[in-house]
Design an enzyme around this catalytic site. Structure first.
Site, PDB file in Angstrom:
ATOM      1  N   SER A   1       0.842  -1.196   0.000  1.00  0.00           N
ATOM      2  CA  SER A   1       0.000   0.000   0.000  1.00  0.00           C
ATOM      3  C   SER A   1       0.879   1.248   0.000  1.00  0.00           C
ATOM      4  O   SER A   1       2.031   1.214   0.446  1.00  0.00           O
ATOM      5  CB  SER A   1      -0.845  -0.022   1.274  1.00  0.00           C
ATOM      6  N   SER A   2       0.303   2.363  -0.463  1.00  0.00           N
ATOM      7  CA  SER A   2       1.077   3.616  -0.509  1.00  0.00           C
ATOM      8  C   SER A   2       1.408   4.133   0.896  1.00  0.00           C
ATOM      9  O   SER A   2       2.243   5.018   1.045  1.00  0.00           O
ATOM     10  CB  SER A   2       0.310   4.680  -1.286  1.00  0.00           C
ATOM     11  N   CYS A   3       0.767   3.574   1.943  1.00  0.00           N
ATOM     12  CA  CYS A   3       1.063   4.054   3.298  1.00  0.00           C
ATOM     13  C   CYS A   3       2.413   3.570   3.822  1.00  0.00           C
ATOM     14  O   CYS A   3       2.824   3.931   4.918  1.00  0.00           O
ATOM     15  CB  CYS A   3      -0.050   3.702   4.273  1.00  0.00           C
TER      16      CYS A   3
ATOM     17  N   TYR B   1       0.133  -1.212  10.219  1.00  0.00           N
ATOM     18  CA  TYR B   1      -0.107  -1.813   8.893  1.00  0.00           C
ATOM     19  C   TYR B   1       1.098  -1.573   7.983  1.00  0.00           C
ATOM     20  O   TYR B   1       1.570  -2.479   7.289  1.00  0.00           O
ATOM     21  CB  TYR B   1      -1.375  -1.191   8.301  1.00  0.00           C
TER      22      TYR B   1
ATOM     23  N   LYS C   1       3.617  -4.230   6.104  1.00  0.00           N
ATOM     24  CA  LYS C   1       3.782  -4.259   4.642  1.00  0.00           C
ATOM     25  C   LYS C   1       5.246  -4.036   4.245  1.00  0.00           C
ATOM     26  O   LYS C   1       5.722  -4.631   3.280  1.00  0.00           O
ATOM     27  CB  LYS C   1       2.863  -3.215   3.990  1.00  0.00           C
TER      28      LYS C   1
ATOM     29  N   HIS D   1     -12.784   2.394   3.890  1.00  0.00           N
ATOM     30  CA  HIS D   1     -12.007   3.537   3.390  1.00  0.00           C
ATOM     31  C   HIS D   1     -12.980   4.654   3.003  1.00  0.00           C
ATOM     32  O   HIS D   1     -14.194   4.466   2.951  1.00  0.00           O
ATOM     33  CB  HIS D   1     -11.176   3.117   2.177  1.00  0.00           C
TER      34      HIS D   1
HETATM   35  O1  GFB Z   1      -9.594   6.132   3.184  1.00  0.00           O
HETATM   36  P1  GFB Z   1      -9.200   6.456   4.566  1.00  0.00           P
HETATM   37  O2  GFB Z   1      -9.975   5.808   5.660  1.00  0.00           O
HETATM   38  O3  GFB Z   1      -7.683   6.093   4.841  1.00  0.00           O
HETATM   39  O4  GFB Z   1      -9.321   8.052   4.809  1.00  0.00           O
HETATM   40  P2  GFB Z   1      -6.222   6.693   4.523  1.00  0.00           P
HETATM   41  C1  GFB Z   1      -8.830   8.979   3.880  1.00  0.00           C
HETATM   42  C2  GFB Z   1      -9.214  10.392   4.339  1.00  0.00           C
HETATM   43  O5  GFB Z   1     -10.633  10.567   4.207  1.00  0.00           O
HETATM   44  C3  GFB Z   1      -8.877  10.735   5.788  1.00  0.00           C
HETATM   45  C4  GFB Z   1     -11.152  11.163   5.378  1.00  0.00           C
HETATM   46  O6  GFB Z   1      -8.376  12.060   5.838  1.00  0.00           O
HETATM   47  C5  GFB Z   1     -10.229  10.635   6.485  1.00  0.00           C
HETATM   48  O7  GFB Z   1     -10.314  11.448   7.650  1.00  0.00           O
HETATM   49  N1  GFB Z   1     -12.578  10.829   5.527  1.00  0.00           N
HETATM   50  C6  GFB Z   1     -13.606  11.720   5.463  1.00  0.00           C
HETATM   51  C7  GFB Z   1     -13.107   9.621   5.763  1.00  0.00           C
HETATM   52  N2  GFB Z   1     -14.770  11.124   5.691  1.00  0.00           N
HETATM   53  C8  GFB Z   1     -14.498   9.797   5.885  1.00  0.00           C
HETATM   54  C9  GFB Z   1     -15.334   8.680   6.155  1.00  0.00           C
HETATM   55  O8  GFB Z   1     -16.553   8.753   6.271  1.00  0.00           O
HETATM   56  N3  GFB Z   1     -14.700   7.468   6.255  1.00  0.00           N
HETATM   57  C10 GFB Z   1     -13.331   7.342   6.111  1.00  0.00           C
HETATM   58  N4  GFB Z   1     -12.776   6.118   6.199  1.00  0.00           N
HETATM   59  N5  GFB Z   1     -12.521   8.405   5.891  1.00  0.00           N
HETATM   60  C11 GFB Z   1      -5.620   4.204   4.785  1.00  0.00           C
HETATM   61  C12 GFB Z   1      -4.660   3.480   5.684  1.00  0.00           C
HETATM   62  O9  GFB Z   1      -5.332   5.520   5.029  1.00  0.00           O
HETATM   63  O10 GFB Z   1      -5.398   3.954   3.417  1.00  0.00           O
HETATM   64  C13 GFB Z   1      -4.420   2.094   5.297  1.00  0.00           C
HETATM   65  O11 GFB Z   1      -5.145   3.605   7.009  1.00  0.00           O
HETATM   66  C14 GFB Z   1      -4.186   1.934   3.818  1.00  0.00           C
HETATM   67  O12 GFB Z   1      -3.343   1.600   6.006  1.00  0.00           O
HETATM   68  C15 GFB Z   1      -5.246   2.636   3.030  1.00  0.00           C
HETATM   69  O13 GFB Z   1      -2.907   2.412   3.455  1.00  0.00           O
HETATM   70  C16 GFB Z   1      -5.041   2.546   1.546  1.00  0.00           C
HETATM   71  O14 GFB Z   1      -6.003   6.945   3.074  1.00  0.00           O
HETATM   72  O15 GFB Z   1      -5.941   7.868   5.421  1.00  0.00           O
END
Ligand code: GFB
Length: 304
Positions: free
Chosen positions: A94-96, A123, A127, A166
């Protein structure tokens, strides 16, 4: 989501000897089960799509499981693949894995150049260990094991659970439910500030990239060019606020949006540098708008 997209892609491209297991059929965290599976099936190529994954809140909440399960899954499979003389293995990350404040776009060379973002550090550490397992089985034993790092993925069979998903599937569900249940007269609450930028790849494009790597790229090509993993993405990103405008337009949500700033933002930006995979010959084909339209259609047909 990733495994099923790879399966559909490979089947429709003439592969008819694919072995796969669902989570309930094979627990990849258990070394004895993985060893038994490899001894019985003796696969020639392996793609590791299985992982414990989730959005920012799930990563931050289930920190122990995110590091333990992912370390065990990849260590068990990579070692069993080596012991069973697997000819080629592709490990997905993953890009993280890149540092929180790395320069943008993220070049493959930035791996391990600075500290990680805290919400997904467990995570990301798991990875990175997977990448290094592949690389060092190559360096010590010449194993043909490579790692590919997709950017944030979305598409059919995504997780639409609001606590663990996500952002993209969460927004589809939130806007859809607000439109249907409250006749658009509603406020949708998103997390964080809306300012972080993210890049999104349609999962069927990822599946095409995996087939491209399987058929064209060897461990030697990767490691001898001085990198440990190959980025897969679109090379384009947008803010969460821009993403929410695009999704609300597609869903035709006409209410308003507010942000819950008690929820984390995560990494400010993680835009992949995809120039290496472009040079090798792969390019994504689904625009973000088209991918969201297809995913929303899938959601309407399968999750309603
Ligand atoms: O997709 P996401 O959960 O993960 O959140 P990451 C991306 C951004 O969207 C964050 C915002 O800044 C969240 O605060 N966001 C806004 C929301 N509203 C929402 C919502 O309703 N739900 C969610 N989930 N987010 C993950 C990593 O990071 O990406 C993993 O934790 C992995 O390890 C994955 O790498 C691809 O992009 O921040």
């Amino acid at each position: 989501m990733v495994g099923s997209a790879i399966l559909r892609n490979f089947k429709s491209n003439g592969y008819n000897n694919i072995i796969y297991r669902t989570q309930s059929e094979l627990n990849l965290v258990k070394q004895n089960e993985v060893d038994k599976f490899f001894a019985e099936e003796n696969p020639s190529c392996v793609i590791i799509a299985a992982a414990k994954v989730g959005g920012i809140l799930a990563n931050n909440t289930y920190r122990a499981e995110f590091i333990y399960d992912n370390l065990m899954i990849e260590a068990n499979i990579i070692n069993a693949a080596f012991n069973n003389k697997v000819e080629k293995l592709i490990f997905l990350g993953s890009s993280c894995i890149y540092p929180k404040l790395a320069p943008q776009p993220l070049k493959e060379e930035y791996l391990l150049s600075d500290y990680l973002e805290s919400t997904n550090e467990p995570y990301a550490i798991a990875k990175i260990a997977g990448i290094k397992l592949c690389e060092n089985y190559y360096r010590q034993y010449n194993a043909n094991f490579i790692s590919a790092m997709p950017t944030n993925l979305y598409g059919p069979f995504d997780n639409f659970n609001l606590e663990t998903s996500h952002v993209l599937p969460a927004l589809i569900r939130k806007f859809h439910e607000a439109k249907i249940q409250f006749k658009n007269n509603n406020v949708v609450t998103l997390w964080g500030s809306g300012q972080p930028k993210r890049e999104f790849l349609y999962v069927e494009d990822l599946a095409e990239a995996i087939r491209f790597l399987l058929e064209n790229i060897e461990a030697h090509d990767l490691y001898e060019s001085g990198i440990s993993q190959l980025n897969i993405g679109t090379g384009e990103d947008l803010t969460i606020n821009e993403l929410s405008n695009l999704i609300s337009e597609i869903i035709d949500f006409k209410g308003s949006i507010e942000y819950d700033k008690s929820k984390p933002d995560g990494t400010p930006r993680k835009l992949m540098d995809v120039s290496r995979i472009h040079k090798l010959g792969w390019h994504h084909s689904t625009s973000l708008k088209e991918g969201i339209e297809k995913t929303y259609k899938w959601y309407l047909e399968n999750c309603n």
